[in-house]
Design a protein around this motif. Structure first.
Motif, PDB file in Angstrom:
ATOM      1  N   ALA A 135     -18.225 -51.132 -52.361  1.00 20.77           N
ATOM      2  CA  ALA A 135     -18.981 -49.911 -52.030  1.00 20.77           C
ATOM      3  C   ALA A 135     -19.412 -49.903 -50.571  1.00 20.77           C
ATOM      4  O   ALA A 135     -20.584 -49.675 -50.238  1.00 20.77           O
ATOM      5  CB  ALA A 135     -20.189 -49.765 -52.955  1.00 20.77           C
ATOM      6  N   LEU A 136     -18.461 -50.159 -49.669  1.00 20.10           N
ATOM      7  CA  LEU A 136     -18.724 -50.207 -48.240  1.00 20.10           C
ATOM      8  C   LEU A 136     -18.245 -48.932 -47.558  1.00 20.10           C
ATOM      9  O   LEU A 136     -17.351 -48.235 -48.055  1.00 20.10           O
ATOM     10  CB  LEU A 136     -18.018 -51.416 -47.611  1.00 20.10           C
ATOM     11  CG  LEU A 136     -18.380 -52.787 -48.177  1.00 20.10           C
ATOM     12  CD1 LEU A 136     -17.542 -53.863 -47.504  1.00 20.10           C
ATOM     13  CD2 LEU A 136     -19.869 -53.068 -47.999  1.00 20.10           C
ATOM     14  N   GLU A 137     -18.831 -48.649 -46.393  1.00 21.27           N
ATOM     15  CA  GLU A 137     -18.404 -47.514 -45.593  1.00 21.27           C
ATOM     16  C   GLU A 137     -17.264 -47.942 -44.667  1.00 21.27           C
ATOM     17  O   GLU A 137     -17.075 -49.137 -44.375  1.00 21.27           O
ATOM     18  CB  GLU A 137     -19.574 -47.001 -44.742  1.00 21.27           C
ATOM     19  CG  GLU A 137     -20.774 -46.534 -45.543  1.00 21.27           C
ATOM     20  CD  GLU A 137     -20.495 -45.280 -46.359  1.00 21.27           C
ATOM     21  OE1 GLU A 137     -19.602 -44.511 -45.938  1.00 21.27           O
ATOM     22  OE2 GLU A 137     -21.166 -45.065 -47.379  1.00 21.27           O
ATOM     23  N   VAL A 138     -16.499 -46.955 -44.208  1.00 16.60           N
ATOM     24  CA  VAL A 138     -15.437 -47.232 -43.235  1.00 16.60           C
ATOM     25  C   VAL A 138     -16.054 -47.878 -41.998  1.00 16.60           C
ATOM     26  O   VAL A 138     -17.081 -47.424 -41.487  1.00 16.60           O
ATOM     27  CB  VAL A 138     -14.693 -45.936 -42.854  1.00 16.60           C
ATOM     28  CG1 VAL A 138     -13.694 -46.206 -41.733  1.00 16.60           C
ATOM     29  CG2 VAL A 138     -13.988 -45.342 -44.069  1.00 16.60           C
ATOM     30  N   GLY A 139     -15.457 -48.965 -41.540  1.00 16.61           N
ATOM     31  CA  GLY A 139     -15.950 -49.661 -40.363  1.00 16.61           C
ATOM     32  C   GLY A 139     -16.862 -50.832 -40.667  1.00 16.61           C
ATOM     33  O   GLY A 139     -17.132 -51.659 -39.781  1.00 16.61           O
ATOM     34  N   GLU A 140     -17.365 -50.944 -41.898  1.00 17.27           N
ATOM     35  CA  GLU A 140     -18.198 -52.093 -42.241  1.00 17.27           C
ATOM     36  C   GLU A 140     -17.342 -53.347 -42.306  1.00 17.27           C
ATOM     37  O   GLU A 140     -16.153 -53.303 -42.621  1.00 17.27           O
ATOM     38  CB  GLU A 140     -18.912 -51.872 -43.570  1.00 17.27           C
ATOM     39  CG  GLU A 140     -20.089 -50.922 -43.484  1.00 17.27           C
ATOM     40  CD  GLU A 140     -21.010 -51.045 -44.683  1.00 17.27           C
ATOM     41  OE1 GLU A 140     -21.777 -52.029 -44.747  1.00 17.27           O
ATOM     42  OE2 GLU A 140     -20.956 -50.162 -45.556  1.00 17.27           O
ATOM     43  N   THR A 141     -17.985 -54.490 -42.041  1.00 17.99           N
ATOM     44  CA  THR A 141     -17.254 -55.745 -41.990  1.00 17.99           C
ATOM     45  C   THR A 141     -17.535 -56.602 -43.223  1.00 17.99           C
ATOM     46  O   THR A 141     -18.587 -56.489 -43.864  1.00 17.99           O
ATOM     47  CB  THR A 141     -17.617 -56.556 -40.734  1.00 17.99           C
ATOM     48  OG1 THR A 141     -19.026 -56.792 -40.729  1.00 17.99           O
ATOM     49  CG2 THR A 141     -17.214 -55.799 -39.474  1.00 17.99           C
TER      50      THR A 141
END
Length: 254
Positions: A135-141
């Motif tokens: 459940a991460l956003e685009v660009g999260e690492t």
């Protein structure tokens, strides 16, 4: 007899803060309140809980209601009942992980905790599969940990573990322990409560086979596990390639 009561604001909750959802068993409300104590770290791993009588008096409910809530948490492996000693918050020790999360058992039937050797760690932008699972956003690492695990002297599992980096800051700066779930709980206050797994038969690539000391194309069991916190949030995706020539996946169905 199950005790029912309209939603209530239990102690430590803001007055009037309970959501009115109709009638619900009171022990479920008490259970949710206890889970919140686990999430907030009020009851840390290994902590001895007050007696059922003390908890009942504190919350203004019957002792039977408290006992039923605690029994459910014990059945979910979040609490441990110890005869003559009381009830304790479960710890992610090796025995618990063997019982709850590690399902690969040698064919001789002697379950044991595997040893681990870290091959590499890296910080990288999450790929689409990791974003969806965690459940991460685009660009999260994510922090990716690659390691193999051995039963005895033989490597049987090749793992890739993906963790939301913002949730586990600094993890890559020190040694990566064999028992990650214990580290999550003690250093970061993240308790892995349960997990979902998908299993699939695959053939090892040449690189995977080399790591495991076997031939390319060897059949393996791929376990895709998503570990969830007490709040139900995804905290870890783990891909495990398992050799099953001398081991098997064992699940106890209840």
């Amino acid at each position: 007899m199950t005790e029912y009561k309209r939603e209530i604001a239990l102690p430590s909750e803001p007055a009037g803060g309970a959501e009115i959802l109709g009638f619900r068993p009171l022990y479920r409300q008490v259970k949710d309140h206890f889970v919140r104590r686990l999430v907030d770290g009020v009851w840390a791993p290994g902590t001895a809980l007050p007696s059922e009588g003390q908890l009942a008096a504190e919350l203004g409910v019957s002792q039977g209601t408290v006992r039923k809530a605690l029994d459910e948490l014990a059945a979910e492996n979040l609490l441990v009942r110890r005869q003559g000693r009381g009830t304790f918050v479960a710890e992610h020790d090796e025995q618990r992980i063997l019982f709850q999360f590690f399902k690969l058992v040698p064919d001789d039937g002697a379950a044991r905790f595997p040893d681990s050797t870290v091959l590499a760690t890296e910080s990288a932008e999450a790929d689409p599969a990791e974003r969806q699972a965690l459940a991460l956003e685009v660009g999260e690492t994510v922090l990716r940990i690659r390691r193999f695990r051995s039963l005895g002297d033989k490597p049987v599992i090749l793992e890739t573990i993906s963790l939301p980096e913002r949730r586990f800051p600094g993890l890559a700066n020190g040694p990566i322990p064999n028992n990650l779930y214990s580290l999550f709980a003690t250093r970061y206050g993240v308790t892995v409560a349960h997990a979902r797994e998908k299993l699939k038969a695959v053939a090892l690539s040449p690189e995977e086979a080399r790591r495991l000391g076997t031939a390319a194309g060897t059949p393996a069991l791929l376990i895709d596990r998503l570990a969830l916190s007490l709040e139900g949030a995804p905290v870890e995706r783990r891909l495990s390639l398992c050799l099953t020539e001398e081991a098997h996946y064992q699940s106890d169905l209840r």
